[in-house]
Motif scaffolding. Structure first.
Motif, PDB file in Angstrom:
ATOM      1  N   THR A 119       0.860  -1.192   0.000  1.00  8.94           N
ATOM      2  CA  THR A 119       0.000   0.000   0.000  1.00  8.94           C
ATOM      3  C   THR A 119       0.890   1.234   0.000  1.00  8.94           C
ATOM      4  O   THR A 119       2.119   1.132   0.052  1.00  8.94           O
ATOM      5  CB  THR A 119      -0.914   0.030   1.243  1.00  8.94           C
ATOM      6  OG1 THR A 119      -0.102   0.153   2.410  1.00  8.94           O
ATOM      7  CG2 THR A 119      -1.791  -1.209   1.321  1.00  8.94           C
ATOM      8  N   SER A 120       0.248   2.372  -0.030  1.00  9.74           N
ATOM      9  CA  SER A 120       0.993   3.625   0.055  1.00  9.74           C
ATOM     10  C   SER A 120       0.019   4.682   0.555  1.00  9.74           C
ATOM     11  O   SER A 120      -1.108   4.365   0.950  1.00  9.74           O
ATOM     12  CB  SER A 120       1.577   4.014  -1.313  1.00  9.74           C
ATOM     13  OG  SER A 120       2.465   5.102  -1.158  1.00  9.74           O
ATOM     14  N   LYS A 158      11.801  -1.343   0.685  1.00  9.98           N
ATOM     15  CA  LYS A 158      13.010  -0.558   0.378  1.00  9.98           C
ATOM     16  C   LYS A 158      12.703   0.581  -0.580  1.00  9.98           C
ATOM     17  O   LYS A 158      13.418   1.574  -0.625  1.00  9.98           O
ATOM     18  CB  LYS A 158      14.088  -1.470  -0.222  1.00  9.98           C
ATOM     19  CG  LYS A 158      14.786  -2.311   0.821  1.00  9.98           C
ATOM     20  CD  LYS A 158      15.788  -3.243   0.158  1.00  9.98           C
ATOM     21  CE  LYS A 158      16.397  -4.172   1.197  1.00  9.98           C
ATOM     22  NZ  LYS A 158      17.143  -5.271   0.586  1.00  9.98           N
ATOM     23  N   ASN A 159      11.673   0.399  -1.372  1.00 11.63           N
ATOM     24  CA  ASN A 159      11.269   1.454  -2.314  1.00 11.63           C
ATOM     25  C   ASN A 159      10.147   2.321  -1.747  1.00 11.63           C
ATOM     26  O   ASN A 159       9.460   3.009  -2.485  1.00 11.63           O
ATOM     27  CB  ASN A 159      10.836   0.826  -3.643  1.00 11.63           C
ATOM     28  CG  ASN A 159      12.024   0.385  -4.476  1.00 11.63           C
ATOM     29  OD1 ASN A 159      12.625   1.183  -5.182  1.00 11.63           O
ATOM     30  ND2 ASN A 159      12.395  -0.883  -4.362  1.00 11.63           N
ATOM     31  N   TYR A 160       9.961   2.239  -0.424  1.00  7.43           N
ATOM     32  CA  TYR A 160       8.996   3.079   0.298  1.00  7.43           C
ATOM     33  C   TYR A 160       7.532   2.771  -0.032  1.00  7.43           C
ATOM     34  O   TYR A 160       6.678   3.632   0.051  1.00  7.43           O
ATOM     35  CB  TYR A 160       9.288   4.570   0.079  1.00  7.43           C
ATOM     36  CG  TYR A 160      10.615   4.971   0.647  1.00  7.43           C
ATOM     37  CD1 TYR A 160      10.744   5.295   2.000  1.00  7.43           C
ATOM     38  CD2 TYR A 160      11.751   5.009  -0.140  1.00  7.43           C
ATOM     39  CE1 TYR A 160      11.979   5.637   2.538  1.00  7.43           C
ATOM     40  CE2 TYR A 160      12.990   5.352   0.381  1.00  7.43           C
ATOM     41  CZ  TYR A 160      13.095   5.668   1.725  1.00  7.43           C
ATOM     42  OH  TYR A 160      14.311   6.008   2.260  1.00  7.43           O
ATOM     43  N   TYR A 161       7.268   1.525  -0.430  1.00  6.02           N
ATOM     44  CA  TYR A 161       5.878   1.057  -0.492  1.00  6.02           C
ATOM     45  C   TYR A 161       5.624   0.335   0.817  1.00  6.02           C
ATOM     46  O   TYR A 161       6.476  -0.441   1.265  1.00  6.02           O
ATOM     47  CB  TYR A 161       5.665   0.105  -1.671  1.00  6.02           C
ATOM     48  CG  TYR A 161       5.812   0.783  -3.018  1.00  6.02           C
ATOM     49  CD1 TYR A 161       4.701   1.280  -3.688  1.00  6.02           C
ATOM     50  CD2 TYR A 161       7.071   0.919  -3.593  1.00  6.02           C
ATOM     51  CE1 TYR A 161       4.848   1.917  -4.914  1.00  6.02           C
ATOM     52  CE2 TYR A 161       7.225   1.556  -4.810  1.00  6.02           C
ATOM     53  CZ  TYR A 161       6.119   2.048  -5.468  1.00  6.02           C
ATOM     54  OH  TYR A 161       6.263   2.683  -6.670  1.00  6.02           O
ATOM     55  N   SER A 207       2.085  13.891  -3.357  1.00  8.07           N
ATOM     56  CA  SER A 207       2.864  12.800  -3.940  1.00  8.07           C
ATOM     57  C   SER A 207       2.561  11.473  -3.259  1.00  8.07           C
ATOM     58  O   SER A 207       2.242  11.416  -2.069  1.00  8.07           O
ATOM     59  CB  SER A 207       4.352  13.131  -3.774  1.00  8.07           C
ATOM     60  OG  SER A 207       5.136  12.045  -4.129  1.00  8.07           O
ATOM     61  N   TRP A 208       2.701  10.418  -4.072  1.00  5.16           N
ATOM     62  CA  TRP A 208       2.766   9.092  -3.466  1.00  5.16           C
ATOM     63  C   TRP A 208       3.907   9.143  -2.446  1.00  5.16           C
ATOM     64  O   TRP A 208       4.949   9.756  -2.694  1.00  5.16           O
ATOM     65  CB  TRP A 208       3.115   8.037  -4.515  1.00  5.16           C
ATOM     66  CG  TRP A 208       2.089   7.696  -5.528  1.00  5.16           C
ATOM     67  CD1 TRP A 208       1.990   8.199  -6.783  1.00  5.16           C
ATOM     68  CD2 TRP A 208       1.053   6.733  -5.397  1.00  5.16           C
ATOM     69  NE1 TRP A 208       0.948   7.618  -7.450  1.00  5.16           N
ATOM     70  CE2 TRP A 208       0.338   6.702  -6.612  1.00  5.16           C
ATOM     71  CE3 TRP A 208       0.633   5.887  -4.368  1.00  5.16           C
ATOM     72  CZ2 TRP A 208      -0.746   5.870  -6.830  1.00  5.16           C
ATOM     73  CZ3 TRP A 208      -0.446   5.054  -4.593  1.00  5.16           C
ATOM     74  CH2 TRP A 208      -1.132   5.043  -5.809  1.00  5.16           C
ATOM     75  N   GLU A 209       3.717   8.450  -1.343  1.00  6.71           N
ATOM     76  CA  GLU A 209       4.752   8.432  -0.309  1.00  6.71           C
ATOM     77  C   GLU A 209       6.077   7.926  -0.885  1.00  6.71           C
ATOM     78  O   GLU A 209       7.145   8.507  -0.649  1.00  6.71           O
ATOM     79  CB  GLU A 209       4.296   7.523   0.838  1.00  6.71           C
ATOM     80  CG  GLU A 209       5.207   7.544   2.036  1.00  6.71           C
ATOM     81  CD  GLU A 209       4.642   6.692   3.176  1.00  6.71           C
ATOM     82  OE1 GLU A 209       4.142   5.577   2.891  1.00  6.71           O
ATOM     83  OE2 GLU A 209       4.690   7.130   4.334  1.00  6.71           O
TER      84      GLU A 209
END
Lengths: 457, 333
Positions: free
Chosen positions: B115-116, B278-281, B212-214
């Motif tokens: 999720t985000s 790691k990619n902030y999702y 922005s998306w997180e």
């Protein structure tokens, strides 16, 4: 004295005023100056933002236009006509035209009854293209000579390589010169063997190239029209079957001197009960053979058309033989009789362009102010047409009105102003055997054919 | 007989060679997932090769989520779609019949492996003092967000703002509409996708805050540096659930159904979840989420089902032609 003191005092205050003002707290005027600078800075920043926003909007618009261009249809106009095409090329509509303005002049003593004329020989708008990538369509009516006739109207499915399926009205695959487009023929009018093959018919046809373009085949089933005829309806429930195999064994060989060689055989067969009987015309488009009254088609008809062409450099040769063997009936008499015809034609493009089955593209299009003169071609044709004796002996054809044989030669010159425009000047002479009472020969026909042609499809 | 056997052997060899060729997949995704899926693809290909001995080549296509869905409808041969919101995949099921209507039940968590949420990216020092949604509607604040008609992320942002206003005003829909109207009056330019908006904000220097998306915000932070931008997490936002699905018809045609399914299932594996984190999702796996908890600030998250009745209703009311967004936003203002 008092005056000079006052002046000195004034001078003191003038000289000391700036340093004093620095020592004092900022006054109202200085504060507003700073505020003004801040306000200006803010204003500049706002204006910069506005400029950036404007530039970004332009950038986005350009990106949007590029995206749109990727999917937008294109409109082109070139030597093949005017084309609207979807970006993926799966859908297209091409609009073309075929316009021929002819002048026919008959010369010599035998042509007293023939009328010289200027006429619109062909006026054919053309609509063709593709839908869903693999489906081609073609529609071409003709408004020439005061008539409205649908010449071609067909759909062709090209889903399977080497096996296209065509349905509609088009040229059945028999005669060589008939299958050549009228803007590609070397003469204004086609030769005598074309009289013995169908012009247009309604039917279905499979076709394709084989063996890496070394062969081409067409095979189909049609209503079955008379020789040189066309029709929009079926005269009977019988069908004509037609096919052609053309071999071009050296076509894929780029440097072979035989690359331009093709030879093959076209044929058709079927029952002709109820099919109208044809009449045959000279190069001057005058009827020289008609069937007698009371004669009808009955039984089987077979057409054979051995054919070949050869092109090398600027030279071209085309040869064709035609045979129509057809069942005829007059009262209770039924016989199968035949007409035969042949022709050979030679052409030479003086200006050095390559001769082929299609029209040449001039090296230099006609543009006299820039020394462009187009392409010039000389052509010569010899042909013969003869009916079997039985036709006359059994009374199917009246020998006092229709000659037993016709022999023609045609010489011509073609001036291709460019890929689309062509001027043609032909001289044709046809001599006959028979066709008059008491065994006399019909008088020869001598005709000068001039044509101004615009053709792009 | 020998010739026949040789022929069969030769044919078998040719077939084996053909069979041994790489399997090709096309993943049609939304704008900011480029980095995520380039890492996922490499990891999955390695795992698949180790398990099955077959190479997998995965191509990526990125753009605004709605636009990507339309491309797939128009024939872009996606074996899998990993889009920004469920509605865009629903369209593929309903209009294109490319996958069944119940596609969301085929994988865990409504086919949402991660999720985000929507956060704010502001300039260094946060000169406009933007802390929460209310700050975005103040005069003089320029907000950068993409067009919700084409961008999935922008739809999440729009609904996040609307949801915030609803909650703040005790469910008063009119006040929520006024709030979002004011917010979009502060939007000077609409990009078609999230990546374009990041370019507008970060590269072109336009605006004070980027919605922005997180994950996109932290990616920008890492790329641009803390001396240029800051991430501001509002007090509340929306739980964005970007789903994934195999495009059955295309995968069946390509013969890639099994590998496509395995590819999406890989996203739920520990390795896939780690790559997402790691990619902030935000990972679905509680263990991986706990491991990367420091990456994801705590905030109140509301769902689209809770406030808007799901994507179908939200789409129809707000983003379809003639919907609320068309009424409150006039281009050029």
């Amino acid at each position: 004295m008092a005056k000079s003191l006052a002046s000195l005092t004034g001078l003191f205050f003038l000289t000391m005023a700036p340093p004093l003002s620095w020592c004092q707290p900022p006054d109202t005027g200085a504060k507003s100056q700073e505020e003004r600078i801040q306000a200006l800075e803010k204003r500049v920043e706002e204006l910069e933002q506005l400029l950036r926003v404007s530039a970004r909007k332009t950038e986005l618009k350009e990106e949007e236009n590029i995206e749109k261009a990727k999917t937008a249809a294109s409109v082109t106009a070139d030597t093949s006509g005017f084309t609207i095409r979807s970006n993926d090329k799966n859908f297209s509509l091409k609009i073309g035209a075929d316009l021929q303005v002819d002048a026919r002049t008959f010369t010599g003593g035998g042509n007293a009854g023939l009328t010289d004329q200027l006429l619109l020989r062909r006026v054919r708008p053309t609509f063709s293209g593709t839908v869903y990538k693999n489906v081609d369509y073609f529609f071409r009516p003709d408004f020439g000579q005061g008539n409205t006739v649908i010449y071609d109207a067909y759909i062709q499915l090209n889903y399977i390589p080497h096996l296209s399926l065509r349905a509609g009205k088009f040229k059945p695959p028999v005669g060589l010169e008939r299958l050549q487009s009228d803007d590609d023929t070397s003469f204004a009018e086609r030769g005598l063997p074309t009289l013995l093959v169908p012009s247009r018919d309604i039917g279905f046809q499979f076709s394709g190239d084989l063996a890496g373009r070394r062969a081409n085949y067409q095979i189909g089933v049609f209503n079955g029209v008379p020789d040189n005829g066309l029709s929009d309806s079926s005269p009977s429930s019988h069908r004509d079957y037609a096919g052609r195999l053309l071999l071009t064994p050296f076509l894929p060989t780029e440097k072979s001197p035989l690359r331009g060689l093709a030879f093959g055989l076209g044929a058709s067969g079927g029952n002709v009960d109820g099919v109208a009987l044809p009449s045959y015309k000279t190069v001057g488009q005058n009827t020289f053979v008609t069937f007698a009254s009371g004669v009808s088609a009955a039984g089987h008809r077979t057409r054979l058309a051995p054919q070949a062409y050869y092109y090398l450099g600027s030279f071209g040769f085309l040869g064709e033989y035609g045979l129509t063997e057809e069942g005829l009936q007059k009262a209770s008499l039924r016989r199968t009789v035949a007409y035969r015809s042949w022709q050979t034609e030679f052409s030479w493009i003086l200006t050095g362009e390559l001769k082929s089955f299609s029209s040449p593209t001039p090296k230099h299009a006609f543009d006299p102010l820039h020394h462009g003169w187009g392409a010039v071609e000389l052509a010569l044709r010899v042909g013969d047409f003869a009916g079997e004796r039985g036709l006359y002996d059994y009374g199917f054809v009246d020998p006092t009105k229709s000659p037993r044989r016709a022999h023609e030669w045609v010489g011509g010159v073609n001036w291709y102003l460019n890929r689309l425009v062509r001027l043609t000047l032909d001289y044709g002479s046809t001599t006959f055997e028979g066709g008059l009472p008491a065994g006399g020969n019909r008088l020869p026909e001598h005709v000068i054919l001039g044509r101004f042609q615009l053709n792009f499809i | 007989m020998q010739i026949r056997n040789l022929t069969i052997a030769a044919l078998a060899s040719v077939l084996a060679l053909i069979a041994a060729g790489p399997v090709k997949l096309l993943n049609v995704s939304y704008d900011p997932t480029r980095e995520l899926y380039s890492q996922v693809n490499a990891a999955f290909a390695k795992q698949w090769k180790a398990k099955n001995g077959v190479d997998v080549q995965i191509s990526q296509s990125h753009g605004g989520s709605g636009k990507q869905a339309r491309s797939v409808l128009d024939g872009l041969p996606a074996d899998v779609v990993t889009l920004a919101l469920a509605y865009d995949i629903d369209v593929l099921a309903e209009k294109g019949h490319l996958l069944p209507a119940n596609w969301q039940t085929r994988l865990p968590n409504n086919s949402t492996p991660y999720t985000s949420t929507i956060v704010f990216l502001v300039r260094k020092g946060n000169p406009k003092h933007i802390k929460d949604w209310d700050d975005l509607v103040k005069p003089g604040v320029a907000v950068i967000t993409p067009n919700p008609k084409s961008s999935g992320g922008a739809r999440w942002s729009y609904l996040a703002a609307w949801g915030y206003a609803l909650k703040k005003n005790n469910g008063d829909d009119g006040k929520a509409k006024d709030f979002v109207t004011k917010l979009y009056k502060n939007v000077p330019v609409l990009d078609s996708g999230a990546r374009g908006s990041t370019t507008t904000f970060a590269q072109r220097g336009i605006g004070d805050v980027l919605l922005s998306w997180e994950n996109e915000a932290y990616l920008a932070l890492n790329e641009l540096g803390t001396n240029k931008v800051e991430v501001v997490t509002p007090t509340m936002s929306i739980l964005a659930e970007p789903p994934v699905a195999v495009v059955d018809k295309v995968a069946a045609k390509h013969g890639t159904a099994a590998v496509a399914k395995a590819y999406l299932e890989f996203l739920y594996s520990d390795e896939g979840q780690e790559i997402a984190a790691k990619n902030y999702y935000r990972p679905q796996s509680p263990q991986i989420a706990a491991k990367y908890a420091d990456r994801f600030p705590k905030l109140t998250l509301f769902t689209i089902a809770e406030l808007f009745g799901g994507w179908q209703k939200a789409q129809k009311r707000h983003f379809d032609d003639g919907g609320v967004f068309d009424k409150i936003y006039t281009p050029g203002t």
